[in-house]
Design a protein around this motif. Sequence first.
Motif, PDB file in Angstrom:
ATOM      1  N   TYR A 207      -6.053  -5.605   8.167  1.00 43.44           N
ATOM      2  CA  TYR A 207      -5.107  -4.491   8.261  1.00 43.44           C
ATOM      3  C   TYR A 207      -5.818  -3.213   8.679  1.00 43.44           C
ATOM      4  CZ  TYR A 207      -7.034  -2.804   3.825  1.00 43.44           C
ATOM      5  OH  TYR A 207      -7.880  -2.329   2.850  1.00 43.44           O
ATOM      6  N   LEU A 208      -5.034  -2.280   9.155  1.00 44.72           N
ATOM      7  CA  LEU A 208      -5.397  -0.870   9.270  1.00 44.72           C
ATOM      8  C   LEU A 208      -4.340  -0.092   8.518  1.00 44.72           C
ATOM      9  CD1 LEU A 208      -6.735   1.738  10.464  1.00 44.72           C
ATOM     10  CD2 LEU A 208      -5.171   1.468  12.418  1.00 44.72           C
ATOM     11  N   VAL A 209      -4.741   0.691   7.523  1.00 43.93           N
ATOM     12  CA  VAL A 209      -3.794   1.541   6.815  1.00 43.93           C
ATOM     13  C   VAL A 209      -4.008   2.979   7.287  1.00 43.93           C
ATOM     14  CG1 VAL A 209      -5.340   1.823   4.819  1.00 43.93           C
ATOM     15  CG2 VAL A 209      -2.882   2.254   4.572  1.00 43.93           C
ATOM     16  N   ILE A 210      -2.905   3.653   7.574  1.00 42.70           N
ATOM     17  CA  ILE A 210      -2.937   5.038   8.042  1.00 42.70           C
ATOM     18  C   ILE A 210      -2.286   5.908   6.978  1.00 42.70           C
ATOM     19  CG2 ILE A 210      -2.248   6.622   9.869  1.00 42.70           C
ATOM     20  CD1 ILE A 210      -1.992   4.144  11.713  1.00 42.70           C
ATOM     21  N   LYS A 211      -3.061   6.832   6.435  1.00 41.79           N
ATOM     22  CA  LYS A 211      -2.585   7.657   5.324  1.00 41.79           C
ATOM     23  C   LYS A 211      -2.718   9.137   5.674  1.00 41.79           C
ATOM     24  CE  LYS A 211      -5.429   8.599   1.971  1.00 41.79           C
ATOM     25  NZ  LYS A 211      -6.292   8.514   0.761  1.00 41.79           N
TER      26      LYS A 211
ATOM     27  N   MET B  58       0.813  -1.215   0.000  1.00 45.04           N
ATOM     28  CA  MET B  58       0.000   0.000   0.000  1.00 45.04           C
ATOM     29  C   MET B  58       0.846   1.264   0.000  1.00 45.04           C
ATOM     30  SD  MET B  58      -3.167  -0.856   2.508  1.00 45.04           S
ATOM     31  CE  MET B  58      -4.278  -2.226   2.170  1.00 45.04           C
ATOM     32  N   ASP B  59       2.048   1.185   0.551  1.00 50.70           N
ATOM     33  CA  ASP B  59       2.939   2.340   0.541  1.00 50.70           C
ATOM     34  C   ASP B  59       3.830   2.274  -0.693  1.00 50.70           C
ATOM     35  OD1 ASP B  59       3.947   4.723   1.465  1.00 50.70           O
ATOM     36  OD2 ASP B  59       5.418   3.809   2.802  1.00 50.70           O
ATOM     37  N   GLY B  60       3.204   2.018  -1.831  1.00 55.22           N
ATOM     38  CA  GLY B  60       3.927   1.863  -3.080  1.00 55.22           C
ATOM     39  C   GLY B  60       2.956   1.618  -4.216  1.00 55.22           C
ATOM     40  N   HIS B  61       3.429   0.929  -5.261  1.00 57.10           N
ATOM     41  CA  HIS B  61       2.592   0.650  -6.424  1.00 57.10           C
ATOM     42  C   HIS B  61       2.860  -0.780  -6.892  1.00 57.10           C
ATOM     43  CE1 HIS B  61       5.863   0.653  -9.414  1.00 57.10           C
ATOM     44  NE2 HIS B  61       6.447   1.485  -8.552  1.00 57.10           N
ATOM     45  N   LYS B  62       2.098  -1.216  -7.898  1.00 55.36           N
ATOM     46  CA  LYS B  62       2.210  -2.594  -8.371  1.00 55.36           C
ATOM     47  C   LYS B  62       2.442  -2.682  -9.878  1.00 55.36           C
ATOM     48  CE  LYS B  62      -0.716  -4.001  -4.539  1.00 55.36           C
ATOM     49  NZ  LYS B  62      -2.080  -4.379  -4.094  1.00 55.36           N
TER      50      LYS B  62
ATOM     51  N   ALA C 137       3.204  -1.112  16.016  1.00 58.20           N
ATOM     52  CA  ALA C 137       3.556  -2.146  16.998  1.00 58.20           C
ATOM     53  C   ALA C 137       2.351  -2.968  17.436  1.00 58.20           C
ATOM     54  CB  ALA C 137       4.227  -1.510  18.213  1.00 58.20           C
ATOM     55  N   GLN C 138       1.148  -2.550  17.094  1.00 59.43           N
ATOM     56  CA  GLN C 138      -0.050  -3.316  17.425  1.00 59.43           C
ATOM     57  C   GLN C 138      -0.279  -4.461  16.441  1.00 59.43           C
ATOM     58  OE1 GLN C 138      -1.265  -2.333  20.386  1.00 59.43           O
ATOM     59  NE2 GLN C 138       0.316  -0.731  20.192  1.00 59.43           N
ATOM     60  N   SER C 139       0.559  -4.554  15.421  1.00 64.68           N
ATOM     61  CA  SER C 139       0.422  -5.620  14.427  1.00 64.68           C
ATOM     62  C   SER C 139       0.619  -6.990  15.069  1.00 64.68           C
ATOM     63  CB  SER C 139       1.453  -5.434  13.307  1.00 64.68           C
ATOM     64  OG  SER C 139       1.258  -4.222  12.616  1.00 64.68           O
TER      65      SER C 139
ATOM     66  N   ARG D  54      -2.041  -6.397  10.203  1.00 65.25           N
ATOM     67  CA  ARG D  54      -0.970  -5.451   9.959  1.00 65.25           C
ATOM     68  C   ARG D  54      -1.465  -4.009  10.040  1.00 65.25           C
ATOM     69  NH1 ARG D  54       1.731  -8.843  11.190  1.00 65.25           N
ATOM     70  NH2 ARG D  54       3.404  -9.944  10.119  1.00 65.25           N
ATOM     71  N   VAL D  55      -0.726  -3.193  10.758  1.00 65.09           N
ATOM     72  CA  VAL D  55      -0.937  -1.752  10.742  1.00 65.09           C
ATOM     73  C   VAL D  55       0.081  -1.177   9.769  1.00 65.09           C
ATOM     74  CG1 VAL D  55      -0.924   0.390  12.055  1.00 65.09           C
ATOM     75  CG2 VAL D  55      -1.761  -1.725  13.114  1.00 65.09           C
ATOM     76  N   ILE D  56      -0.409  -0.538   8.725  1.00 61.09           N
ATOM     77  CA  ILE D  56       0.430  -0.066   7.628  1.00 61.09           C
ATOM     78  C   ILE D  56       0.389   1.449   7.575  1.00 61.09           C
ATOM     79  CG2 ILE D  56       0.803  -0.133   5.132  1.00 61.09           C
ATOM     80  CD1 ILE D  56      -0.840  -2.841   5.223  1.00 61.09           C
ATOM     81  N   VAL D  57       1.512   2.066   7.817  1.00 64.74           N
ATOM     82  CA  VAL D  57       1.627   3.523   7.717  1.00 64.74           C
ATOM     83  C   VAL D  57       2.185   3.867   6.336  1.00 64.74           C
ATOM     84  CG1 VAL D  57       2.765   5.588   8.610  1.00 64.74           C
ATOM     85  CG2 VAL D  57       1.972   3.807  10.194  1.00 64.74           C
ATOM     86  N   LYS D  58       1.587   4.811   5.668  1.00 64.16           N
ATOM     87  CA  LYS D  58       2.096   5.245   4.369  1.00 64.16           C
ATOM     88  C   LYS D  58       3.228   6.252   4.588  1.00 64.16           C
ATOM     89  CE  LYS D  58      -1.757   4.136   1.371  1.00 64.16           C
ATOM     90  NZ  LYS D  58      -2.557   4.548   0.200  1.00 64.16           N
TER      91      LYS D  58
END
Length: 382
Positions: free
Chosen positions: A233-237, A26-30, A266-268, A273-277
């Motif tokens: 997951y939780l993503v944070i943007k 998510m912090d990137g592209h495909k 750290a809650q992952s 997964r907690v994903i920060v952008k």
Amino acid sequence: MNKLTPPPPAGDAAQAPRTGGDRFNMDGHKLYWHLDRVHAWQQGERIAPLHIDMGIVTGCNMACTYCYGVIQGRSGYGTDKKGVFHMPRQAILDTFSGAKDSGVRSIALIGEGENTLNPHLTDALEHGRSIGLDLSLATNGIRISPEPADLDALLGGLVWLRVNISASNPDSFQRIHKSGHFERVLGNVRALLARKREKGFATTIGLQMVLTADNVDDMVPLARIGAELGVDYLVIKPCSDTYDGTLGAPHQGYRDMADLMRQAEAQSTDGYRVIVKWVKMDNAGWKDYPVCFGTQFLMAISGNGNVFPCGHWFDHRSDEFLMGNVIETPFAEIVKSERYWEVQQRVQTVNVNHDCESNCRQHYINRFLDRLGDRPDHINFI
């Protein structure tokens, strides 16, 4: 209003350890997995987009403080525009089919409004599944029905479903989303997860938080809620904003939030997964490339059927960037039209740091395409 300026040298946020992991990238592209389309673009071919962000309704039942949809001219709760338009059933189905036939590989039901308000959503998902088109849905979760048949329709038709929630308790939910449905949303997420486990659906279910100066204290508690719920997951943007800061996105302040971002990561757990952008958090809203080519790979359709290079133009200079309307003209014809390519050329003349939104949907793609176009000497010496 604070205008965008280039970021200072990379600081703490850029160096923060990626403890949460990001198997979804998510912090990137495909684009690395779609090099056939990239190569065709490099050869100057008129390519079909790989992905569409598509709305099927113009209104919403929330009024989130960070909502770019309000800038995009959406109607409904929280705006002066009260007429909500639902895209007709046949137009949705025909657009899905035309997109699939044109070479589009995925459509995310993401628009200026809340797409679960459209009564034809279930039929649309069933049709997408029948033609083998990858679909996803971003929703505020209020209108998700806990009835088994309705949950099956969602889970059976979607590759992923993401609930946008940027608060961790009823009070902050009311403040950020202007809604009193915090517990209802969490209950609907629980219903989705229970049905997924019961029936063995493969649908990825996640949460998304848009981080602002007003909800930074919700970040870690919300990460814990995600773990307790059992979502994937939780993503944070960061908050996307206009050049002149209409929404007040704290671009220059995200680095100061790095410690809390790491605490959230750290809650992952093994299954969550907690994903920060981080890339977007660290750029102060600044784009380090001069031209946008990304709209040729990722484009947008408004809930009223209007086709644009991206959602930024829904209600801003729309006459210049409108490519067509899928209710009036088949999608396949629009993509092949001279108008479509005239607009794509016009996008390349835009000042990406003055005329566009910050941290846009095409940002990661544009960084890759810009580097790809900057061909070094002696390329065979890898």
